[in-house]
Design a protein around this motif. Structure first.
Motif, short mmCIF file in Angstrom:
data_model
loop_
_atom_site.label_atom_id
_atom_site.label_comp_id
_atom_site.label_asym_id
_atom_site.label_seq_id
_atom_site.Cartn_x
_atom_site.Cartn_y
_atom_site.Cartn_z
N GLY A 66 0.73 -0.88 -0.54
CA GLY A 66 0.02 -0.35 0.10
C GLY A 66 1.37 1.16 0.05
N THR A 67 1.94 0.76 0.12
CA THR A 67 3.22 1.84 0.39
C THR A 67 3.16 3.18 -1.40
N SER A 68 3.44 4.65 -1.17
CA SER A 68 3.53 5.13 -2.22
C SER A 68 4.85 6.14 -2.56
N VAL A 69 5.67 5.90 -3.31
CA VAL A 69 6.87 6.81 -3.24
C VAL A 69 6.59 7.43 -4.38
N LEU A 70 7.25 8.85 -4.33
CA LEU A 70 6.58 9.72 -5.03
C LEU A 70 8.44 10.54 -5.23
N LEU A 71 8.92 9.99 -7.05
CA LEU A 71 10.70 9.99 -7.68
C LEU A 71 9.95 11.47 -7.72
N LEU A 72 11.13 12.75 -6.91
CA LEU A 72 11.28 14.08 -7.55
C LEU A 72 12.38 14.03 -8.15
N HIS A 73 12.22 14.35 -9.45
CA HIS A 73 13.66 14.36 -10.43
C HIS A 73 14.26 15.66 -11.12
N GLY A 81 0.75 -12.17 -5.63
CA GLY A 81 2.31 -12.43 -5.29
C GLY A 81 1.94 -10.19 -4.73
N LYS A 82 3.20 -10.44 -4.60
CA LYS A 82 4.18 -8.84 -4.51
C LYS A 82 4.07 -8.53 -5.67
N LEU A 83 3.63 -7.02 -5.89
CA LEU A 83 2.59 -5.98 -7.20
C LEU A 83 3.13 -4.58 -6.77
N ARG A 84 4.27 -4.16 -7.82
CA ARG A 84 4.52 -2.83 -8.02
C ARG A 84 4.49 -2.35 -8.79
N ILE A 85 3.61 -0.40 -9.16
CA ILE A 85 3.68 -0.16 -10.34
C ILE A 85 4.56 1.06 -9.91
N SER A 86 4.85 1.24 -11.38
CA SER A 86 6.39 1.57 -11.80
C SER A 86 5.48 3.59 -12.87
N PHE A 87 4.68 4.26 -11.77
CA PHE A 87 4.47 5.31 -13.01
C PHE A 87 4.83 6.48 -13.25
N ASP A 88 5.63 6.04 -14.84
CA ASP A 88 6.55 7.21 -16.24
C ASP A 88 5.98 8.05 -17.21
N SER A 89 5.61 9.15 -16.01
CA SER A 89 5.56 9.72 -15.86
C SER A 89 4.32 11.15 -15.19
N VAL A 90 4.11 11.43 -14.25
CA VAL A 90 2.78 12.16 -14.06
C VAL A 90 3.21 12.82 -14.40
N THR A 91 4.11 13.90 -14.64
CA THR A 91 4.58 14.93 -14.71
C THR A 91 3.96 15.07 -16.59
N GLU A 92 4.66 14.01 -17.46
CA GLU A 92 3.70 13.37 -18.83
C GLU A 92 1.69 13.35 -18.88
N LEU A 93 2.12 13.14 -18.10
CA LEU A 93 0.43 13.02 -17.01
C LEU A 93 -0.39 14.55 -17.59
N GLY A 114 4.20 1.58 -5.07
CA GLY A 114 4.18 2.20 -6.51
C GLY A 114 5.29 3.16 -6.20
N LEU A 115 5.85 3.66 -7.61
CA LEU A 115 7.32 4.53 -7.46
C LEU A 115 6.63 5.67 -8.90
N PHE A 116 5.93 6.62 -8.78
CA PHE A 116 5.03 7.77 -9.54
C PHE A 116 7.05 8.61 -10.01
N HIS A 117 6.39 8.76 -10.85
CA HIS A 117 8.00 10.29 -11.61
C HIS A 117 6.80 10.95 -11.40
N LEU A 118 7.77 12.68 -11.00
CA LEU A 118 7.22 14.23 -11.21
C LEU A 118 9.09 15.00 -11.50
N SER A 119 9.21 16.17 -12.29
CA SER A 119 9.59 16.95 -12.67
C SER A 119 9.33 17.82 -11.97
#
Length: 192
Positions: A17-24, A116-128, A155-160
């Motif tokens: 259930g943990t969500s991580v925002l990747l700021l870059h 099982g163990k499920l992960r999501i990478s969302f690349d990228s929220v900025t583009e969305l 999940g890991l979500f990309h945001l510029s």
């Protein structure tokens, strides 16, 4: 369910259930963090790509030695750009990168269809946000975060952060459990 994390400075593991925002920065090299996140302690993962095509995602996974048999890719670009595409069990498409409901539906379908163990990478929220608008991107992100909790996934979500003003970055940061801040020099600051 606990998930191991391979991110410098982050906790060794996080709960489902943990969500991580990747700021870059817009020029930031996010692939290393993204692929380390995907290949650790994972049975299946979904890459939602609003930035690159499925073919480019597959090339990235291969380059970083990520087990592609665990991968499902949601390509939001190819149909709109008129590229040839071949749907299969591991590659799905939506009509356009601003098809917010279609994207959320595909994420939900992935979480319902795999165990099982499920992960999501969302690349990228900025583009969305570029295609659908910031309000729609934020709403879609919050809906997906709810699905992660419901299905005990992470999940890991990309945001510029260079593209958005400070208030918008804070709006996107608010619903996340953790933030990984990648600097231009490659150094990482983590806050959970």
């Amino acid at each position: 369910m606990e998930y191991a994390l391979e991110i410098d400075g982050a906790p060794d593991s996080v709960a489902g259930g943990t969500s991580v925002l990747l700021l870059h920065p817009s020029t930031g090299e996010t692939d290393r963090i993204d692929t380390d996140f995907l290949k650790t302690d994972t049975d299946h993962f979904l890459v939602v790509s609003t930035r690159t095509t499925a073919r480019e995602v597959k090339q990235k996974l291969e380059h970083y030695d990520v087990d592609e048999s665990c991968a499902v890719i949601l390509d939001t670009l190819s149909i709109e750009r008129g590229y040839s595409r071949r749907s299969g069990d591991d590659i799905h498409y939506v009509a356009a990168p601003d098809d917010v409901d279609g994207i959320v539906r595909q994420v939900e379908r992935f979480l319902e269809n795999y165990d099982g163990k499920l992960r999501i990478s969302f690349d990228s929220v900025t583009e969305l946000a570029y295609y659908a608008g910031e309000d729609a991107a934020l709403e879609a992100t919050e809906r997906i975060l709810g699905l992660l909790e419901e299905h005990d996934a992470v999940g890991l979500f990309h945001l510029s952060e260079e593209v958005h003003d400070d208030d918008t970055v804070e709006q996107f940061r608010a619903p996340f459990d953790g933030t990984v801040d990648l600097d231009e020099d490659g150094s990482v600051t983590v806050e959970f």
